[in-house]
Design an enzyme around this catalytic site. Structure first.
Site, short mmCIF file in Angstrom:
data_model
loop_
_atom_site.label_atom_id
_atom_site.label_comp_id
_atom_site.label_asym_id
_atom_site.label_seq_id
_atom_site.Cartn_x
_atom_site.Cartn_y
_atom_site.Cartn_z
N CYS A 174 -2.71 -1.06 7.47
CA CYS A 174 -1.59 0.04 7.25
C CYS A 174 -1.93 0.76 8.58
CB CYS A 174 -1.82 0.81 6.06
SG CYS A 174 -1.35 0.28 4.61
N CYS A 214 -5.95 1.58 5.18
CA CYS A 214 -6.69 0.41 5.55
C CYS A 214 -6.26 -0.13 7.12
CB CYS A 214 -6.30 -0.76 4.69
SG CYS A 214 -4.79 -1.47 4.89
N HIS A 264 0.68 -0.93 -0.09
CA HIS A 264 -0.07 0.25 0.07
C HIS A 264 0.84 1.18 0.02
CE1 HIS A 264 -3.67 -2.01 1.67
NE2 HIS A 264 -3.26 -2.65 0.44
N GLU A 288 0.93 3.70 1.73
CA GLU A 288 1.44 4.31 3.10
C GLU A 288 2.88 3.50 3.29
OE1 GLU A 288 -3.14 4.23 3.32
OE2 GLU A 288 -1.55 2.84 2.65
#
Length: 155
Positions: free
Chosen positions: A106, A103, A75, A77
């Site tokens: 994360c 999410c 992801h 992040e």
């Protein structure tokens, strides 16, 4: 933090989202300090090393788990965090701007890094049975605010 700084960080995150290699959702993220200095930036894409740089969703298709999420990618992040680490930038207790709400998974890492502020542009609806990233972040006293709310509050 000046609104022009957030606008610049927003523009960078939006630009990073254009590099995303998973066509299901293009996400960009920027880690920044209280002065607005960029610490790391990232997008959702497959992990890269000397062997796997060419194995991306847009070239090899999605790798989907039981709940329908693509697990081929990291992801945005996490990519921003890796960028900060690779460039030897200290990011503990920093802030995150992301084009989409992080999410649940994360969010756990962001909490562990003591991220104090998360600004997001779009909601992210997860199919995870664990609940939303926002609920978890707020449970651990991370300030979470949408870009629209930020502009209203600090204009």
């Amino acid at each position: 933090m000046a609104i022009s700084t957030i606008n610049d960080i927003h523009a960078l995150a939006t630009q990073m989202s254009m590099y995303a290699t998973c066509d299901r959702l293009h996400v960009g993220a920027v880690l920044f300090d209280d002065l607005g200095c960029v610490l790391g930036k990232g997008c959702n894409k497959s992990p890269e090393n000397d062997v796997s740089a060419d194995v991306q969703c847009d070239t090899h298709g999605h790798l989907v788990n039981d709940s329908g999420g693509c697990i081929r990618t990291i992801h945005a992040e996490m990519d921003a965090l890796v960028d900060a680490i690779r460039n030897h930038r200290y990011c503990y207790s920093s802030n995150l701007y992301t084009t989409h709400m992080p999410c649940y998974y994360c969010s756990k890492t962001l909490i562990h890094l003591n991220i104090r502020l998360v600004i997001y542009e779009h909601d992210y609806v997860s199919k995870s049975s664990y609940g939303s990233g926002r609920n978890l972040l707020e449970k651990y006293k991370v300030k979470v605010i949408s870009l629209k709310e930020w502009i209203k509050e600090y204009e």
